[in-house]
Design a protein around this motif. Structure first.
Motif, PDB file in Angstrom:
ATOM      1  N   TYR A  84      44.167  39.056  37.254  1.00  0.00           N
ATOM      2  CA  TYR A  84      43.740  40.434  37.499  1.00  0.00           C
ATOM      3  C   TYR A  84      44.590  41.399  36.679  1.00  0.00           C
ATOM      4  O   TYR A  84      44.076  42.331  36.049  1.00  0.00           O
ATOM      5  N   ARG A  85      45.902  41.160  36.694  1.00  0.00           N
ATOM      6  CA  ARG A  85      46.782  42.041  35.912  1.00  0.00           C
ATOM      7  C   ARG A  85      46.468  41.952  34.427  1.00  0.00           C
ATOM      8  O   ARG A  85      46.460  42.965  33.718  1.00  0.00           O
ATOM      9  N   ALA A  86      46.212  40.731  33.940  1.00  0.00           N
ATOM     10  CA  ALA A  86      45.897  40.574  32.514  1.00  0.00           C
ATOM     11  C   ALA A  86      44.655  41.395  32.166  1.00  0.00           C
ATOM     12  O   ALA A  86      44.596  42.042  31.108  1.00  0.00           O
ATOM     13  N   ASN A  87      43.677  41.396  33.049  1.00  0.00           N
ATOM     14  CA  ASN A  87      42.476  42.187  32.789  1.00  0.00           C
ATOM     15  C   ASN A  87      42.787  43.684  32.828  1.00  0.00           C
ATOM     16  O   ASN A  87      42.262  44.459  32.031  1.00  0.00           O
ATOM     17  N   LEU A  88      43.667  44.070  33.775  1.00  0.00           N
ATOM     18  CA  LEU A  88      44.024  45.490  33.856  1.00  0.00           C
ATOM     19  C   LEU A  88      44.703  45.992  32.581  1.00  0.00           C
ATOM     20  O   LEU A  88      44.585  47.164  32.231  1.00  0.00           O
ATOM     21  N   VAL A  89      45.429  45.117  31.904  1.00  0.00           N
ATOM     22  CA  VAL A  89      46.072  45.518  30.653  1.00  0.00           C
ATOM     23  C   VAL A  89      45.013  45.998  29.671  1.00  0.00           C
ATOM     24  O   VAL A  89      45.149  47.056  29.035  1.00  0.00           O
ATOM     25  N   LYS A  90      43.944  45.216  29.572  1.00  0.00           N
ATOM     26  CA  LYS A  90      42.874  45.577  28.637  1.00  0.00           C
ATOM     27  C   LYS A  90      42.140  46.839  29.095  1.00  0.00           C
ATOM     28  O   LYS A  90      41.900  47.755  28.297  1.00  0.00           O
ATOM     29  N   VAL A  91      41.817  46.879  30.383  1.00  0.00           N
ATOM     30  CA  VAL A  91      41.108  48.047  30.913  1.00  0.00           C
ATOM     31  C   VAL A  91      41.955  49.305  30.731  1.00  0.00           C
ATOM     32  O   VAL A  91      41.466  50.355  30.298  1.00  0.00           O
TER      33      VAL A  91
END
Lengths: 161, 263
Positions: free
Chosen positions: B246-253
């Protein structure tokens, strides 16, 4: 022990404090100003908010020795000169901005700090400013309403009672 | 909290002298250190306040196009005084903690602590700031050395932080609502010939630069430029608030939103 002198609600006070004495403890225990509440003692809840040199701070997370020479205002300094409730305090009463009342001193001090910088805040700005003040009773609606009313704005369209 | 001797120097030299003892520790605004001491996770014998030193206060710009912030300057002051010169940084400072915390917490304290979820490390690394101490100048790329770890030596204090002012920048913070720290936060800064992207709250190694995004955004400063990139979730923080994926995705978002909002 360190000797400190400061102004609290317009009166000069002094006292001896340990390095670890918190401003909240100095106000409550040395000066008997118990209106400043200790809710969490971890700087989360905001019940201990007071003004130091005009700025809202959490008294449980500031050392008393740091306030040496400062001008401090607490909830006890919010009443009018004749002893009646100040504008923000009266608005909290008029709009039922409290239930148990434990968070109220911090809420009033934060509200006063907000209105000093932003005399005409929107509902959203008030809610954002109160991020560091927790209330477990009211659900915040009437607190927000009271602060809007204290700023002189029409609150008749704010739904919650 | 264990008791300690309290020192309140008025000059950097006096502060450095007061910090010479073995168990002496500097105190910024105390918004992390005081709660830590209450839990007895820290127990200095001498606490040296840095917030009464005029030379460590204030915000100004210099001829090199940098915003210079005194180490003991509060978040509230930066939010107010950087608003016109560096709005992306002012926005970051205005969303740290809550208003009462911002009236005490300082930029030097935040950078010295280097909490893996703190906001300021993202701005310092994301601008390639210079961390000035009583002894030397340290570039942000050398300064951050892992979770709660920095290049600072014992008794060394941050006197000033110099941040190159970008053409446009934004800090997108996904707030962990209980602590008001960043669950993940991304600082994007666009300069004339390059872009920097720094991420906080996500990695077990603390703040880091997302090199792939920097390369893509340097070619084309548009959120679509990072749409096909992904961040490896290995070594991301994994806790009850969010999984590493989830955090990895938040980096991109967060990167994409920062690019869109940069000003």
């Amino acid at each position: 022990m360190t000797s400190i002198s400061l102004s609290v609600n317009g009166k000069s006070v002094s006292g001896d404090v340990e390095g670890r004495t918190l401003l909240s403890a100095f106000l409550r225990e040395n000066l008997q100003l118990t209106g400043t509440h200790i809710g969490c003692d971890t700087s989360q809840c905001g019940a201990c908010v007071v003004h130091v040199d005009g700025q809202a701070i959490k008294a449980c997370t500031m050392l008393a020795a740091e306030a040496d020479g400062a001008d401090v205002r607490t909830i006890e300094g919010m009443e009018n000169a004749d002893g009646s409730l100040g504008v923000i305090q009266q608005a909290f009463q008029d709009h039922h901005g409290l239930q148990c009342g434990f968070c109220t001193p911090g809420m009033v001090m934060s509200a006063a700090a907000l209105l000093k910088d932003n005399p005409n805040p929107t509902e959203g700005e008030i809610r954002e400013y109160l991020e560091g003040n927790l209330c477990r009773c009211t659900g915040y609606h009437n607190i927000v309403k009271a602060i809007m009313a204290a700023s002189g704005q029409d609150v008749s369209k704010i739904a919650a009672e | 909290m264990h008791n300690f001797d309290f020192a309140k120097p008025a000059t950097i030299a006096d502060a450095v002298a007061a910090l010479q003892g073995d168990e002496a520790q500097p105190l910024g605004g105390g918004q992390t250190l005081i709660p830590t001491m209450k839990q007895r996770l820290a127990a200095p014998e001498v606490l040296v306040s840095l917030t009464h030193i005029p030379d460590m206060q204030g915000v100004c710009t210099n001829d090199a196009g940098q915003l210079c912030i005194g180490g003991a300057t509060t978040h509230a002051t930066v939010a107010r005084e950087a608003a016109s010169s560096f709005p992306g940084l002012a926005h970051l400072a205005a969303h740290i903690g809550d208003p009462a915390v911002r009236n005490r917490g300082t930029i030097g304290g935040s950078l010295a602590n280097n909490d893996p979820s703190a906001c300021y490390p993202a701005a310092a690394l994301g601008t390639g700031a210079t961390i000035c101490t009583n002894l030397r100048e340290i570039t942000a790329d050398d300064y951050f050395q892992g979770m709660f770890d920095t290049a600072l030596d014992e008794g060394e204090i941050i006197t000033e932080v110099r941040l190159p002012i970008p053409q446009a920048a934004h800090y997108e913070k996904f707030v962990q609502p209980a602590s008001r720290f960043a669950l993940t936060g991304v600082f994007v800064a666009k300069y004339q010939d390059h872009v920097r992207v720094a991420v906080t709250g996500a990695s077990e190694n603390g703040v880091f630069r997302w090199a792939d995004a920097e390369a893509a955004l340097s070619q084309s400063f548009a959120s679509d430029a990072v749409a096909d990139l992904s961040v490896d979730p290995d070594h991301m923080i994994h806790d009850l608030h969010a999984s590493k994926e989830y955090r990895a995705n938040l980096v991109k978002v967060g990167t994409m939103r920062s690019v869109k909002k940069a000003k």
